[in-house]
Design an enzyme around this catalytic site. Structure first.
Site, PDB file in Angstrom:
ATOM      1  N   LYS A  14       0.831  -1.216   0.000  1.00  0.00           N
ATOM      2  CA  LYS A  14       0.000   0.000   0.000  1.00  0.00           C
ATOM      3  C   LYS A  14       0.867   1.269   0.000  1.00  0.00           C
ATOM      4  CE  LYS A  14      -2.142  -1.151   3.865  1.00  0.00           C
ATOM      5  NZ  LYS A  14      -1.484  -2.418   4.206  1.00  0.00           N
ATOM      6  N   ARG A  89     -10.024   0.513   8.492  1.00  0.00           N
ATOM      7  CA  ARG A  89      -9.585  -0.836   8.863  1.00  0.00           C
ATOM      8  C   ARG A  89     -10.650  -1.612   9.618  1.00  0.00           C
ATOM      9  NH1 ARG A  89      -3.692   0.180   8.748  1.00  0.00           N
ATOM     10  NH2 ARG A  89      -2.652  -1.790   9.153  1.00  0.00           N
ATOM     11  N   ARG A 128      11.929  -6.347   5.521  1.00  0.00           N
ATOM     12  CA  ARG A 128      11.906  -4.917   5.826  1.00  0.00           C
ATOM     13  C   ARG A 128      12.353  -4.663   7.262  1.00  0.00           C
ATOM     14  NH1 ARG A 128       6.443  -1.524   5.459  1.00  0.00           N
ATOM     15  NH2 ARG A 128       6.069  -2.614   7.407  1.00  0.00           N
ATOM     16  N   ARG A 134      11.083  -0.454  12.446  1.00  0.00           N
ATOM     17  CA  ARG A 134       9.706  -0.495  12.941  1.00  0.00           C
ATOM     18  C   ARG A 134       9.575  -1.601  13.976  1.00  0.00           C
ATOM     19  NH1 ARG A 134       4.974   0.273   8.457  1.00  0.00           N
ATOM     20  NH2 ARG A 134       3.890  -1.049   9.963  1.00  0.00           N
ATOM     21  N   ARG A 145      -0.508  -9.004  13.391  1.00  0.00           N
ATOM     22  CA  ARG A 145      -1.071  -7.992  12.490  1.00  0.00           C
ATOM     23  C   ARG A 145      -1.904  -8.670  11.401  1.00  0.00           C
ATOM     24  NH1 ARG A 145       4.385  -5.230  10.856  1.00  0.00           N
ATOM     25  NH2 ARG A 145       3.159  -4.101   9.292  1.00  0.00           N
TER      26      ARG A 145
HETATM   27  P1  AP5 Z   1       4.707  -1.557   1.925  1.00  0.00           P
HETATM   28  O1  AP5 Z   1       4.480  -0.782   0.679  1.00  0.00           O
HETATM   29  O2  AP5 Z   1       5.231  -0.852   3.109  1.00  0.00           O
HETATM   30  O3  AP5 Z   1       3.362  -2.352   2.310  1.00  0.00           O
HETATM   31  P2  AP5 Z   1       2.164  -1.867   3.196  1.00  0.00           P
HETATM   32  O4  AP5 Z   1       0.963  -2.596   2.696  1.00  0.00           O
HETATM   33  O5  AP5 Z   1       2.091  -0.371   3.226  1.00  0.00           O
HETATM   34  O6  AP5 Z   1       2.640  -2.478   4.578  1.00  0.00           O
HETATM   35  P3  AP5 Z   1       2.697  -1.872   6.042  1.00  0.00           P
HETATM   36  O7  AP5 Z   1       3.434  -2.816   6.879  1.00  0.00           O
HETATM   37  O8  AP5 Z   1       3.175  -0.467   6.058  1.00  0.00           O
HETATM   38  O9  AP5 Z   1       1.159  -1.926   6.344  1.00  0.00           O
HETATM   39  P4  AP5 Z   1       0.433  -2.023   7.646  1.00  0.00           P
HETATM   40  O10 AP5 Z   1      -0.968  -1.971   7.159  1.00  0.00           O
HETATM   41  O11 AP5 Z   1       0.745  -3.110   8.570  1.00  0.00           O
HETATM   42  O12 AP5 Z   1       1.010  -0.742   8.415  1.00  0.00           O
HETATM   43  P5  AP5 Z   1       0.378   0.619   8.873  1.00  0.00           P
HETATM   44  O13 AP5 Z   1       1.485   1.576   8.975  1.00  0.00           O
HETATM   45  O14 AP5 Z   1      -0.835   0.984   8.100  1.00  0.00           O
HETATM   46  O15 AP5 Z   1       5.617  -2.802   1.550  1.00  0.00           O
HETATM   47  C1  AP5 Z   1       6.085  -3.697   2.528  1.00  0.00           C
HETATM   48  C2  AP5 Z   1       7.464  -4.206   2.110  1.00  0.00           C
HETATM   49  O16 AP5 Z   1       7.331  -4.957   0.904  1.00  0.00           O
HETATM   50  C3  AP5 Z   1       8.454  -3.078   1.805  1.00  0.00           C
HETATM   51  O17 AP5 Z   1       9.732  -3.458   2.238  1.00  0.00           O
HETATM   52  C4  AP5 Z   1       8.411  -2.960   0.283  1.00  0.00           C
HETATM   53  O18 AP5 Z   1       9.617  -2.478  -0.252  1.00  0.00           O
HETATM   54  C5  AP5 Z   1       8.139  -4.397  -0.132  1.00  0.00           C
HETATM   55  N1  AP5 Z   1       7.375  -4.488  -1.376  1.00  0.00           N
HETATM   56  C6  AP5 Z   1       6.382  -3.667  -1.808  1.00  0.00           C
HETATM   57  N2  AP5 Z   1       5.915  -4.090  -3.002  1.00  0.00           N
HETATM   58  C7  AP5 Z   1       6.616  -5.202  -3.328  1.00  0.00           C
HETATM   59  C8  AP5 Z   1       6.589  -6.085  -4.452  1.00  0.00           C
HETATM   60  N3  AP5 Z   1       5.735  -5.891  -5.468  1.00  0.00           N
HETATM   61  N4  AP5 Z   1       7.441  -7.140  -4.449  1.00  0.00           N
HETATM   62  C9  AP5 Z   1       8.307  -7.342  -3.412  1.00  0.00           C
HETATM   63  N5  AP5 Z   1       8.396  -6.506  -2.324  1.00  0.00           N
HETATM   64  C10 AP5 Z   1       7.557  -5.460  -2.284  1.00  0.00           C
HETATM   65  O19 AP5 Z   1      -0.160   0.235  10.351  1.00  0.00           O
HETATM   66  C11 AP5 Z   1       0.716  -0.073  11.413  1.00  0.00           C
HETATM   67  C12 AP5 Z   1      -0.083  -0.184  12.698  1.00  0.00           C
HETATM   68  O20 AP5 Z   1      -0.698   1.074  12.994  1.00  0.00           O
HETATM   69  C13 AP5 Z   1      -1.255  -1.180  12.683  1.00  0.00           C
HETATM   70  O21 AP5 Z   1      -0.822  -2.490  13.001  1.00  0.00           O
HETATM   71  C14 AP5 Z   1      -2.175  -0.583  13.750  1.00  0.00           C
HETATM   72  O22 AP5 Z   1      -1.706  -0.897  15.051  1.00  0.00           O
HETATM   73  C15 AP5 Z   1      -1.996   0.911  13.545  1.00  0.00           C
HETATM   74  N6  AP5 Z   1      -2.980   1.454  12.595  1.00  0.00           N
HETATM   75  C16 AP5 Z   1      -2.708   2.043  11.407  1.00  0.00           C
HETATM   76  N7  AP5 Z   1      -3.841   2.443  10.817  1.00  0.00           N
HETATM   77  C17 AP5 Z   1      -4.853   2.083  11.655  1.00  0.00           C
HETATM   78  C18 AP5 Z   1      -6.273   2.203  11.574  1.00  0.00           C
HETATM   79  N8  AP5 Z   1      -6.867   2.754  10.506  1.00  0.00           N
HETATM   80  N9  AP5 Z   1      -7.016   1.712  12.606  1.00  0.00           N
HETATM   81  C19 AP5 Z   1      -6.427   1.157  13.686  1.00  0.00           C
HETATM   82  N10 AP5 Z   1      -5.082   1.000  13.816  1.00  0.00           N
HETATM   83  C20 AP5 Z   1      -4.311   1.468  12.804  1.00  0.00           C
END
Ligand code: AP5
Length: 194
Positions: A14, A89, A128, A134, A145
């Site tokens: 994402k 979410r 990552r 992180r 997660r």
């Molecule tokens: P990346 O692009 O970072 O993927 P992502 O889907 O953004 O993953 P995140 O880990 O950031 O998502 P998340 O939903 O857990 O985290 P968030 O910050 O929202 O890619 C991941 C890796 O893969 C990278 O190294 C990238 O280079 C690699 N990659 C990308 N594309 C690729 C490809 N095609 N091939 C190979 N490799 C690839 O949330 C974190 C925490 O915050 C949650 O757990 C929760 O506690 C809290 N939180 C956030 N939002 C909310 C909400 N709305 N409600 C409640 N809690 C929330």
């Protein structure tokens, strides 16, 4: 306005794809994960509270994230549109977002769901974790997660499917290949910014 939810499990790409989409289409990026990490780095009360949930791989309470998004929407009254990354979410968050957008006389245009097998998600996030700093990128928390995603977040796709707005995208392949699939969907609504 064009409002896109970029949806998918942790590690589905994402954040990576949001960067490409913002540059190409001139949209405003709203990532609740980034907003929460910013609160943590500034050691605000909200950040300190949220950190407990994030470090445990759990969702932060709805009221906290809904409040954050409301004020961010107000900061960009002239935006061409928004990319919501990591939000909504839960179904409660989705309902709140629909209500917030309705007040601004707009709505969600489409939800693009990046579909990636669980093994690939874990591999990407463990990799990552070697460089990201992180605290939630370790095997135990990654597993939590993903479980939280399945239990509480997957229903959000059904919520928007019922509105005819769900598009599933194959999220495996090169970043460029996946971006091409996303572009095909986005360009049903808007063209790249000049
Ligand atoms: P990346 O692009 O970072 O993927 P992502 O889907 O953004 O993953 P995140 O880990 O950031 O998502 P998340 O939903 O857990 O985290 P968030 O910050 O929202 O890619 C991941 C890796 O893969 C990278 O190294 C990238 O280079 C690699 N990659 C990308 N594309 C690729 C490809 N095609 N091939 C190979 N490799 C690839 O949330 C974190 C925490 O915050 C949650 O757990 C929760 O506690 C809290 N939180 C956030 N939002 C909310 C909400 N709305 N409600 C409640 N809690 C929330």
């Amino acid at each position: 306005m064009f409002n896109l939810i970029l949806f998918g499990p942790p590690g589905s790409g994402k954040g990576t794809q949001s960067t490409n989409l913002i540059q190409t289409y001139g949209l405003q990026h709203l990532s609740t994960g980034d907003l929460l990490r910013d609160e943590i780095s500034r050691e605000t009360n909200l950040g300190l509270e949220a950190k407990k949930f994030m470090d445990a791989g759990q969702l932060v309470p709805d009221a906290v994230v809904i409040g954050m998004i409301g004020s961010k929407l107000d900061e960009h009254p002239n935006a061409r549109g928004f990319i919501f990354d990591g939000f909504p979410r839960t179904t409660a968050q989705a309902e709140a977002l629909d209500n917030l957008l309705a007040l601004k006389k707009t709505n969600i245009s489409v939800l693009l769901s990046l579909e990636v097998p669980e093994e690939e998600l874990k591999q990407r996030l463990v990799l990552r974790g070697e460089v990201s700093g992180r605290s939630d990128d370790n095997e135990e928390v990654i597993q939590k997660r993903i479980a939280e995603y399945k239990a509480k977040t997957e229903p959000v796709a059904n919520y928007y499917e019922a509105q005819g707005k769900l598009e599933r995208i194959k999220g495996v392949g090169t970043v460029e290949e996946i971006f091409g699939l996303l572009r095909n969907q986005v360009e049903k609504f808007i063209l790249p910014q000049e």
